[in-house]
Design an enzyme around this catalytic site. Structure first.
Site, PDB file in Angstrom:
ATOM      1  N   ARG B  50      41.023 -44.770 -98.039  1.00  0.00           N
ATOM      2  CA  ARG B  50      39.791 -44.777 -97.229  1.00  0.00           C
ATOM      3  C   ARG B  50      40.151 -45.234 -95.822  1.00  0.00           C
ATOM      4  NH1 ARG B  50      36.747 -48.450-101.168  1.00  0.00           N
ATOM      5  NH2 ARG B  50      38.938 -49.073-101.309  1.00  0.00           N
ATOM      6  N   ASP B  52      40.281 -45.927 -91.809  1.00  0.00           N
ATOM      7  CA  ASP B  52      39.311 -46.456 -90.847  1.00  0.00           C
ATOM      8  C   ASP B  52      39.080 -45.507 -89.677  1.00  0.00           C
ATOM      9  OD1 ASP B  52      38.386 -48.876 -91.808  1.00  0.00           O
ATOM     10  OD2 ASP B  52      40.088 -50.025 -91.013  1.00  0.00           O
ATOM     11  N   ARG B 198      47.819 -52.067 -90.229  1.00  0.00           N
ATOM     12  CA  ARG B 198      47.690 -52.412 -88.806  1.00  0.00           C
ATOM     13  C   ARG B 198      47.994 -53.887 -88.563  1.00  0.00           C
ATOM     14  NH1 ARG B 198      41.925 -50.152 -87.532  1.00  0.00           N
ATOM     15  NH2 ARG B 198      42.260 -51.367 -85.627  1.00  0.00           N
TER      16      ARG B 198
END
Lengths: 246, 246
Positions: B50, B52, B198
């Protein structure tokens, strides 16, 4: 006043083309705005190729005069990038002779046109490539391209509204080759008429699809009439690849 | 009802991420809309990752049930592409066992993060890369990454709002390498916590800049506190590269 030459690249997707217009976003407009912020006065800019809306550049060349003496010309592009939007960036720069003019001094422009015959165009490169719904023959495309080599009146491959009276241009190279999933046409000439690359690209693809012979290209070229050209290839596949001088 | 698995790619720039939201454009929303137009009913879709807002995919995997029996699964992606916008495209497809679930059956997700230390980011790839204002040491980055290999509680590298209670994930591979003008981090794990890639990417870059030792990474990992992480790397450099099954 020093004469500065910069090589710039841009993603043409969100531009109405190189040349400043009364309304709308242009590459020249963005470059002039950035130079104006650096110099606190208007700075005139010339470019080697006046690319159309949606056409990209990996190696456009521009020049302008500067009185900012504190900045070495080789660092000019770095300073300018901080004023430019991310879809136009200067790649390198140098100081040039006062007689250098990005447009009039250029001896050769090199464009590339990118197609893919894949059933899916990778989203990351969708603005840089045109999809073909058939599998072209690179060997035939190279045969079809050969009659365009050399100096010719290219009136067939430009709209009647092209402003130059003299429509003779010299094509130095025109070659089709595969590159990864792409079919690329590289074309080099001393200069190009308006929309000439897209008209040649679209016409040669149409003739390849028809399995035409090179004599067909000779006839269309000799017609000197834009009605003899095929449909122009879309802007998005076209990239001003490089400009040569001297 | 056949179970169809597709590999899809998207440019995350103009999406709020994978997952459908009350408002705004999402990848799942576009895929469901395309499937609904093909099936004339709602079709539920699962995805392996999923992603971002702003995160891209070169090899996301999805699955759904179809009752369109006229279409071989291997041609499904071609049919779907004609209903999808150009920034999401299906690359390939096949029919899978009824038990296959894109998210729950996945055994490994592979992400890549792209940086450049160039003074100019080529405009054509500006949404796929993050610019570094220093020249990183790839050797040091690989040393710093090593303590993250294996199963660990990765609470340090996810915001406190991450919904999973169990924050143990197993990192199978994490490697930095140069590729053209890019510095790439490839990281593979059984699964990832929210924003984990990230957070790891940004923290390792920060520690490299500080010339830190690997023990510093061990300490931050052991803290199990997001306050111990460095700043997260921007979404735009991140790509879901591949998903493995079985």
């Amino acid at each position: 006043m020093r004469n500065v030459r910069l090589t710039i690249a841009y993603d043409g997707t969100d531009f109405l083309g190189w040349q400043v217009q009364a309304r709308g976003r242009t590459v020249q407009g963005e470059v002039m705005r950035a130079l104006e912020r650096m110099h606190r006065r208007e700075v005139k800019v010339s470019a080697a190729g006046r690319t159309d809306a949606g056409v990209h550049a990996d190696g456009q060349v521009i020049n302008f005069r500067t009185d900012i003496d504190s900045l070495p010309a080789a660092r000019y592009h770095v300073a300018l990038n901080s004023y430019l939007p991310r879809d136009v960036q200067a790649l390198s720069g140098c100081e040039v002779d006062d007689r250098f003019h990005a447009r009039y001094s250029a001896t050769r422009r090199v464009y590339r046109y990118y197609w893919t015959a894949s059933l899916a165009v990778p989203p990351a490169i969708r603005h840089r490539v045109t999809r073909l719904k058939y599998r072209p023959s690179i060997a035939r495309l190279n045969q079809l391209a050969r009659p365009l080599l050399g100096p010719h009146d290219f009136s067939t491959f430009t709209p009647p509204s092209e402003p130059s009276e003299n429509r003779v241009r010299e094509v130095h190279q025109i070659v089709f080759y595969p590159s990864g999933r792409f079919i690329v046409m590289q074309i080099a000439a001393n200069a190009f008429l308006w929309r000439m690359v897209r008209s040649i690209a679209g016409t040669l693809i149409e003739l390849d699809k028809l399995a035409a012979e090179p004599v067909e290209v000779e006839e269309r070229l000799a017609a000197c009439d834009h009605a003899a050209a095929g449909p122009s290839a879309p802007a998005a596949g076209l990239v001003l690849h490089r400009v040569d001088y001297g």
